[in-house]
Design a protein around this motif. Structure first.
Motif, short mmCIF file in Angstrom:
data_model
loop_
_atom_site.label_atom_id
_atom_site.label_comp_id
_atom_site.label_asym_id
_atom_site.label_seq_id
_atom_site.Cartn_x
_atom_site.Cartn_y
_atom_site.Cartn_z
N GLY B 33 107.24 -45.39 -36.96
CA GLY B 33 106.25 -46.38 -36.50
C GLY B 33 105.48 -45.92 -35.27
N SER B 34 106.20 -45.40 -34.29
CA SER B 34 105.54 -45.01 -33.05
C SER B 34 104.54 -43.87 -33.28
CB SER B 34 106.58 -44.58 -32.01
OG SER B 34 107.38 -45.67 -31.65
N ALA B 35 104.93 -42.91 -34.11
CA ALA B 35 104.05 -41.77 -34.37
C ALA B 35 102.77 -42.22 -35.07
CB ALA B 35 104.77 -40.73 -35.20
N ARG B 37 101.43 -45.26 -34.98
CA ARG B 37 100.63 -46.06 -34.03
C ARG B 37 99.93 -45.14 -33.03
NH1 ARG B 37 105.13 -49.73 -31.68
NH2 ARG B 37 103.49 -50.92 -30.67
N ALA B 38 100.66 -44.12 -32.57
CA ALA B 38 100.07 -43.19 -31.61
C ALA B 38 98.90 -42.43 -32.23
CB ALA B 38 101.12 -42.21 -31.12
N ALA B 54 98.63 -49.96 -38.58
CA ALA B 54 99.91 -49.29 -38.83
C ALA B 54 100.83 -50.18 -39.68
CB ALA B 54 100.59 -48.94 -37.51
N LYS B 79 101.16 -41.23 -42.23
CA LYS B 79 100.02 -41.02 -41.33
C LYS B 79 98.72 -40.90 -42.12
CE LYS B 79 102.34 -38.76 -37.46
NZ LYS B 79 102.60 -37.46 -36.83
#
Lengths: 142, 187
Positions: B33-35, B37-38, B54, B79
């Motif tokens: 998730g973080s990747a 969103r980033a 996301a 992604k």
């Protein structure tokens, strides 16, 4: 300074090394909630479709009984209704048989052997199934 | 004893998620998730929009997880989904054509030894450069795919990527050694 060959993978590594965000669990919970909501909506939709289908089926069955009883009381008018239903049924069967013949299935399925009500319920079931499948596909995309 | 989702490989988790496993898919969301969103933020999305897209990307991934066969990583696969959804969202809003041409405000140069991270360095790029570099190096799009997605000529995309990388190289110079390895870089 590095050349492009070395710099490109370096940048890719930087992109891949995104740190874990502080609210990562909150985000994951949000996704889980939306998945849950989607499946609940699907369940409610299917339940409602089944309920509506059931109500319609009961209503049609009661109406059919009523026509039969009315036929006993007033045979003439019932016969008229029956004749028109039969005529519509025959026309529908003929159209469908033509279609099946074009598909090469005419020799396998003989709609003439089916009663008018059987044909009606068969068609209704097919329509409900098609509508349900379409709606499921739509809800799956949201 | 059955393996816990946290101990499983992404491919195993994806296979179980394809069979309807919510817990296993949840673990994939926690991992990636973080990747995702980033990446969206690096492409230029505001944080709230990035999170929204996301989430949509993970919902799409859940529906299509049966199509993930383990070629490439699960993270890269999501992604790409997220990047496509973001581009579609942007094109619906029809904002980027007008905005893409804008150059960013020039910011102060980086002093030698100063710690620079990618997000900071990306601020030096114009929006279209940031988008092209992020699609290419963050989401794994080829140049032709970017050209098609952004409806730009291939040569233009290539020059945006090159210019963007040149700017990143200049910004990251103090923290990249002569072999292109990071000296002290936060991702």
């Amino acid at each position: 300074m590095s050349g492009p060959d070395e710099f490109d993978p370096f940048i890719e590594r930087l992109y891949a090394r995104a740190p874990q965000m502080a609210d990562a669990d909150l985000f994951a919970a949000g996704v889980a909630r939306r998945l849950e909501r989607g499946s609940r909506f699907r369940g409610v939709f299917l339940g409602a479709a089944g309920l509506i289908g059931g109500v319609v089926a009961v209503r049609e069955t009661l109406a059919t009984n009523f026509v039969f009883r009315a036929g006993e009381a007033a045979e003439g008018s019932a016969r008229a209704v029956d004749t028109s239903l039969t005529s519509v049924g025959v026309q529908g069967q003929q159209a469908m048989m033509n279609g099946l013949d074009q598909l090469g299935l005419g020799s396998f399925i003989d709609l003439g052997a089916l009663g008018g009500m059987t044909l009606f319920w068969g068609l209704a079931a097919a329509l409900v199934a098609a509508a349900t499948l379409g709606a499921l596909k739509l809800t799956g995309q949201t | 004893m059955a393996k816990r989702p946290i101990d499983m490989h992404d491919v195993e988790l994806a296979a179980l998620a394809a069979a309807g496993g919510r817990a296993e898919f949840g673990e994939l969301v926690r991992r990636h998730g973080s990747a995702v969103r980033a990446l969206l933020r690096r492409m230029g999305a505001q944080p709230s929009l990035a999170d929204d897209v996301a989430q949509d990307a993970f919902l799409t991934a859940f529906q299509k997880v049966g199509e993930f066969r383990g070629q490439g990583t699960f993270g890269a696969w999501v992604k790409r989904i997220a990047a496509r959804l973001y581009l579609r969202r942007r094109s619906k809003e029809a904002r980027y054509v007008a905005e893409l041409e804008g150059e960013p405000e020039p910011s102060g140069g980086v002093q030698a030894g100063e710690l620079v991270d990618l997000d900071e360095a990306l601020q030096a790029l114009s929006e279209v450069e940031r988008l092209c570099v992020s699609l290419c190096h963050g989401a794994g799009f080829s140049h032709p795919e970017i050209a098609q997605s952004l409806d730009l000529p291939l040569g233009t995309v290539k020059s945006h990527v090159k210019r963007g990388l040149d700017k990143l190289r200049a910004r990251l110079a103090p923290v990249v050694d002569q072999h292109g390895r990071p000296a002290d870089v936060r991702a």
